[in-house]
Motif scaffolding. Structure first.
Motif, PDB file in Angstrom:
ATOM      1  N   ILE A 516       0.848  -1.207   0.000  1.00 33.52           N
ATOM      2  CA  ILE A 516       0.000   0.000   0.000  1.00 33.52           C
ATOM      3  C   ILE A 516       0.875   1.245   0.000  1.00 33.52           C
ATOM      4  N   LEU A 517       1.943   1.196   0.788  1.00 38.13           N
ATOM      5  CA  LEU A 517       2.877   2.329   0.856  1.00 38.13           C
ATOM      6  C   LEU A 517       3.446   2.646  -0.525  1.00 38.13           C
ATOM      7  N   VAL A 518       3.827   1.605  -1.260  1.00 39.38           N
ATOM      8  CA  VAL A 518       4.373   1.794  -2.609  1.00 39.38           C
ATOM      9  C   VAL A 518       3.297   2.342  -3.540  1.00 39.38           C
ATOM     10  N   ARG A 519       2.053   1.891  -3.374  1.00 40.00           N
ATOM     11  CA  ARG A 519       0.971   2.425  -4.197  1.00 40.00           C
ATOM     12  C   ARG A 519       0.770   3.917  -3.930  1.00 40.00           C
ATOM     13  N   LEU A 520       0.833   4.346  -2.667  1.00 38.49           N
ATOM     14  CA  LEU A 520       0.713   5.770  -2.339  1.00 38.49           C
ATOM     15  C   LEU A 520       1.801   6.570  -3.037  1.00 38.49           C
ATOM     16  N   LEU A 521       3.013   6.022  -3.007  1.00 39.96           N
ATOM     17  CA  LEU A 521       4.124   6.712  -3.660  1.00 39.96           C
ATOM     18  C   LEU A 521       3.892   6.817  -5.166  1.00 39.96           C
ATOM     19  N   MET A 522       3.494   5.731  -5.795  1.00 36.94           N
ATOM     20  CA  MET A 522       3.308   5.766  -7.247  1.00 36.94           C
ATOM     21  C   MET A 522       2.137   6.659  -7.641  1.00 36.94           C
ATOM     22  N   ASN A 523       1.112   6.745  -6.786  1.00 40.77           N
ATOM     23  CA  ASN A 523       0.004   7.670  -7.065  1.00 40.77           C
ATOM     24  C   ASN A 523       0.497   9.112  -7.068  1.00 40.77           C
ATOM     25  N   ILE A 524       1.354   9.442  -6.097  1.00 40.72           N
ATOM     26  CA  ILE A 524       1.908  10.798  -6.015  1.00 40.72           C
ATOM     27  C   ILE A 524       2.796  11.068  -7.229  1.00 40.72           C
ATOM     28  N   GLN A 525       3.649  10.067  -7.593  1.00 37.62           N
ATOM     29  CA  GLN A 525       4.522  10.242  -8.756  1.00 37.62           C
ATOM     30  C   GLN A 525       3.710  10.442 -10.034  1.00 37.62           C
ATOM     31  N   GLN A 526       2.618   9.685 -10.178  1.00 36.04           N
ATOM     32  CA  GLN A 526       1.789   9.822 -11.365  1.00 36.04           C
ATOM     33  C   GLN A 526       1.178  11.209 -11.445  1.00 36.04           C
ATOM     34  N   ALA A 527       0.751  11.734 -10.291  1.00 37.58           N
ATOM     35  CA  ALA A 527       0.122  13.057 -10.253  1.00 37.58           C
ATOM     36  C   ALA A 527       1.129  14.168 -10.542  1.00 37.58           C
ATOM     37  N   GLU A 528       2.373  14.004 -10.053  1.00 34.98           N
ATOM     38  CA  GLU A 528       3.346  15.093 -10.173  1.00 34.98           C
ATOM     39  C   GLU A 528       4.272  14.935 -11.372  1.00 34.98           C
ATOM     40  N   LEU A 529       4.568  13.681 -11.766  1.00 36.03           N
ATOM     41  CA  LEU A 529       5.534  13.453 -12.840  1.00 36.03           C
ATOM     42  C   LEU A 529       4.897  12.933 -14.123  1.00 36.03           C
ATOM     43  N   GLY A 530       3.691  12.410 -14.000  1.00 33.18           N
ATOM     44  CA  GLY A 530       3.034  11.827 -15.175  1.00 33.18           C
ATOM     45  C   GLY A 530       3.469  10.410 -15.450  1.00 33.18           C
ATOM     46  N   GLU A 554      13.370   2.554   0.596  1.00 32.58           N
ATOM     47  CA  GLU A 554      13.440   3.522  -0.504  1.00 32.58           C
ATOM     48  C   GLU A 554      12.101   4.231  -0.696  1.00 32.58           C
ATOM     49  N   ALA A 555      11.001   3.491  -0.567  1.00 30.58           N
ATOM     50  CA  ALA A 555       9.683   4.115  -0.723  1.00 30.58           C
ATOM     51  C   ALA A 555       9.443   5.137   0.386  1.00 30.58           C
ATOM     52  N   LEU A 556       9.805   4.790   1.598  1.00 31.72           N
ATOM     53  CA  LEU A 556       9.610   5.707   2.722  1.00 31.72           C
ATOM     54  C   LEU A 556      10.454   6.959   2.535  1.00 31.72           C
ATOM     55  N   LEU A 557      11.689   6.766   2.064  1.00 34.00           N
ATOM     56  CA  LEU A 557      12.568   7.906   1.824  1.00 34.00           C
ATOM     57  C   LEU A 557      11.999   8.821   0.750  1.00 34.00           C
ATOM     58  N   LYS A 558      11.493   8.243  -0.326  1.00 35.06           N
ATOM     59  CA  LYS A 558      10.912   9.039  -1.412  1.00 35.06           C
ATOM     60  C   LYS A 558       9.670   9.789  -0.935  1.00 35.06           C
ATOM     61  N   LEU A 559       8.830   9.103  -0.178  1.00 31.27           N
ATOM     62  CA  LEU A 559       7.593   9.728   0.283  1.00 31.27           C
ATOM     63  C   LEU A 559       7.870  10.899   1.209  1.00 31.27           C
ATOM     64  N   ASN A 560       8.903  10.780   2.009  1.00 31.69           N
ATOM     65  CA  ASN A 560       9.238  11.864   2.936  1.00 31.69           C
ATOM     66  C   ASN A 560       9.697  13.115   2.210  1.00 31.69           C
ATOM     67  N   GLN A 561      10.019  12.971   0.925  1.00 34.44           N
ATOM     68  CA  GLN A 561      10.448  14.130   0.135  1.00 34.44           C
ATOM     69  C   GLN A 561       9.264  14.944  -0.385  1.00 34.44           C
ATOM     70  N   TYR A 562       8.086  14.312  -0.328  1.00 35.64           N
ATOM     71  CA  TYR A 562       6.912  14.999  -0.856  1.00 35.64           C
ATOM     72  C   TYR A 562       6.195  15.757   0.248  1.00 35.64           C
ATOM     73  N   LYS A 563       5.816  16.988  -0.070  1.00 35.10           N
ATOM     74  CA  LYS A 563       5.112  17.845   0.872  1.00 35.10           C
ATOM     75  C   LYS A 563       3.751  17.220   1.213  1.00 35.10           C
ATOM     76  N   GLY A 564       3.442  17.178   2.453  1.00 29.13           N
ATOM     77  CA  GLY A 564       2.133  16.691   2.875  1.00 29.13           C
ATOM     78  C   GLY A 564       2.136  15.246   3.313  1.00 29.13           C
ATOM     79  N   PHE A 565       3.276  14.534   3.169  1.00 28.65           N
ATOM     80  CA  PHE A 565       3.260  13.134   3.571  1.00 28.65           C
ATOM     81  C   PHE A 565       3.164  12.981   5.093  1.00 28.65           C
ATOM     82  N   TYR A 566       3.357  14.091   5.807  1.00 24.75           N
ATOM     83  CA  TYR A 566       3.185  14.047   7.262  1.00 24.75           C
ATOM     84  C   TYR A 566       1.774  13.598   7.633  1.00 24.75           C
ATOM     85  N   ALA A 567       0.840  13.808   6.697  1.00 22.71           N
ATOM     86  CA  ALA A 567      -0.550  13.437   6.983  1.00 22.71           C
ATOM     87  C   ALA A 567      -0.739  11.931   7.060  1.00 22.71           C
TER      88      ALA A 567
END
Length: 621
Positions: A516-530, A554-567
């Protein structure tokens, strides 16, 4: 093979045949599965000029052959070496078949010089003329070629003589009747120019001592007894009767039973051919045997009109499941060689009562089909539809071992979960590769749902074990979906609670949550990077415990780079509790099991989104 059951069917059919002539027992329906098929009838006229008989070729007609009229064509399958028993044969290489007719079959009858064989001597002399031969073969070839391909594949040709203005088909000739009778009895003891008979020996069917038992009397060909290693007695075919002695009486009943099984009790189950051979619970219970035969025959006949529109191949067995246990079925799955007619038995399921069909095809599917996950999970004719269980789901995962999974399920044999994980991942990896190398859309989430359903089905049948006492969230948990958050912890916790057979240990929950964590990351990447570059880290769905730890970090590290992941702090704590704290259990798991639960999390991850409304929900154990 359930030979005695087939003989009992033959006895029943023999009693109902009344005044049927002996030779008619040995005539076969050329295409028993076809409601009707094309029979190309070569017509010849017998001329009488000053008391001198001659024969001339007239024409070719196309008649519809069926179960109602096949007897008149006198077809009986022969060998690849000498052609069929009479002159009625399946259409194919017309020139080759006519050569066999001219060089082998017709000369034998002409030499008989008895009864009405002289008509066939006239035909032989007519066809010996090369111009006549070429004309008949050419016209038959042209008529055959004019048929659509599907009709060509189910067609035969035969002969009809017009004598004194009356049409005579092959079965009308005494010599043909003698040939049929002879083939039905002599071939039971003679093959390959060898006679195999025992005298004053026990019959393997009726277990009575009989004056003669035959060595080649079984109408089913299970082995090739003209090949070394296939017979007893030091490769001596003459002693084949010792392998399978059958008396004359039983051989006739056996043949009748076999013909009935082929014509009425043969069907396909997801592409696999099988015979459904009924037996009564008490021996010689003719009333219930006839009742069972009538039931199955009616079910199969009624299914013919629906085959093109209905793909639910479980349908017949569901209907059998509605019956009381007054009989049982032997299901014989087989492959048949179209050239030799030999049968290779692939699976034999014995004495399956209707209540077992009810358990497998009605009660257990009904128990699992109502799960919330399956609602509107698929599409039928572009319309949303619920996913429901059918045996085709098992075939999706066991294509190369369908017989094996059918046996396990019907016999309720225990299965190692690792076998299942291996099958799940084999399909998922294959479909994932297809989705990357072609434009075809493949719904991997639906594949996971099908795997979930198969697992639930096998668990409900107690074929697959799982931890039924898994204590997920023993304490009362309060989950808040605050306004602005996009992840709903309550939905995740409810999912785990509602799927105890799917997620039955802390470490499986942990692996699932990493997905699920990886899916959250890929959803964010799709929204921001296409695009989703992190998908390259998934190693083609070949995940082991070490690579999963790396993916998590690696997924946790990437997610922490995105604004709002504190939520997502609550979810991060959840992953730490169920994955990090249980990482010691991962080395004991197979790569397929780890991969399956991880990919399941990836595919299900998007469904744990909040509805953006402020709410407080509580889950109680």
């Amino acid at each position: 093979m359930q030979d005695q059951a087939i003989v009992e069917i033959g006895k029943l059919k023999l009693r109902g045949m009344g005044n049927k002539k002996p030779y008619e027992f040995f005539i076969e329906n050329m295409f028993p599965k076809k409601e009707n098929y094309d029979m190309l009838v070569l017509r010849f006229k017998v001329m009488n000029t000053e008391n001198v008989l001659s024969i001339v070729y007239d024409s070719i007609d196309i008649e519809k052959a069926s179960e109602k009229n096949y007897l008149k064509y006198a077809y009986r399958k022969g060998s690849s070496r000498g052609g069929d028993i009479t002159f009625t044969t399946k259409t194919g290489d017309v020139h080759k078949k006519f050569k066999t007719l001219l060089e082998q079959q017709l000369p034998k009858i002409a030499a008989a010089n008895s009864g009405d064989s002289f008509y066939f001597e006239l035909l032989l002399n007519f066809l010996k003329d090369e111009s006549n031969f070429k004309k008949v073969v050419a016209e038959l070839s042209n008529v055959y070629a004019s048929l659509p391909k599907d009709q060509q594949n189910a067609s035969g040709f035969t002969f009809c003589f017009t004598i004194n203005g009356e049409d005579k088909y092959l079965s009308d000739f005494e010599i043909i009747q003698e040939i049929l009778n002879g083939s039905g009895t002599i071939e039971k003891s003679k093959k390959y120019d060898v006679i195999s008979e025992g005298h004053e020996q026990l019959c393997s069917i009726c277990f009575e001592q009989k004056p003669i038992v035959h060595g080649f009397a079984s109408p089913f060909k299970y082995a090739t007894v003209d090949k070394p290693g296939m017979v007893s007695g030091f490769f001596n075919q003459a002693t084949n009767w010792k392998n399978y002695p059958i008396c004359t009486d039983c051989s006739l009943e056996f043949e009748l039973g076999k013909n009935y099984v082929y014509n009425k009790l043969s069907k396909y189950f997801y592409g696999k051919s099988y015979f459904a051979i009924p037996k009564t619970l008490l021996k010689k219970d003719n009333n219930n045997l006839e009742r069972a035969l009538r039931l199955i025959e009616n079910l199969y006949d009624s299914d013919i009109s629906q085959e093109k529109t209905r793909k639910d191949e479980d349908r017949i067995w569901k209907l059998i499941g509605n019956e009381n246990d007054f009989f049982n079925l032997n299901l014989l799955f087989h492959e048949r060689d179209s050239k030799t007619d030999a049968i290779k038995i692939k699976l034999l399921l014995e004495e399956i009562v209707p209540s077992r069909f009810r358990l497998l095809f009605i009660d257990t599917p009904k128990q699992i089909n109502g799960h919330e996950l399956y609602k509107k999970a698929t599409f039928i004719k572009k319309e949303p539809a619920d996913l429901t269980f059918h045996f085709g789901l098992l075939k999706d995962f066991f294509k190369d071992d369908f017989y094996g999974i059918v046996q396990r399920v019907f016999m309720l044999e225990k299965m190692d979960t690792e076998i299942l994980y291996g099958r799940f991942m084999q399909l998922l990896r294959s479909n994932r590769n297809k989705s990357k190398t072609s434009d075809t859309y493949i719904n991997l989430k639906l594949d996971i749902l099908k795997a979930h359903m198969v697992m639930s089905y096998l668990q409900a049948l107690s074929i697959l074990d799982y931890n039924q006492n898994y204590p997920f969230m023993e304490k009362t948990i309060e989950a808040k979906a605050e306004k602005g958050k996009s992840f709903d912890m309550y939905k995740l916790q409810a999912f785990v609670k509602d799927n105890p057979g799917f997620l039955d240990t802390d470490y499986k929950v942990g692996i699932f949550s990493v997905g699920i964590l990886v899916r959250l990351l890929m959803n964010i990447q799709q929204a921001e990077l296409g695009n989703t570059p992190f998908e390259n880290k998934l190693k083609g769905y070949n995940i082991n415990h070490e690579s999963l730890k790396s993916i998590y970090k690696e997924a946790l590290l990437k997610l922490n780079q995105y604004k709002g992941f504190y939520a997502y702090n609550d979810f991060k704590d959840f992953v730490a509790q169920y994955f990090v704290l249980n990482a010691h259990a991962l080395p004991k798991m197979s790569n397929n099991e780890i991969s399956f639960y991880f990919i399941a999390g990836v595919q299900f991850g998007s469904q744990f989104r909040t509805d953006k409304e402020e709410k407080t929900q509580t889950i109680n154990e």
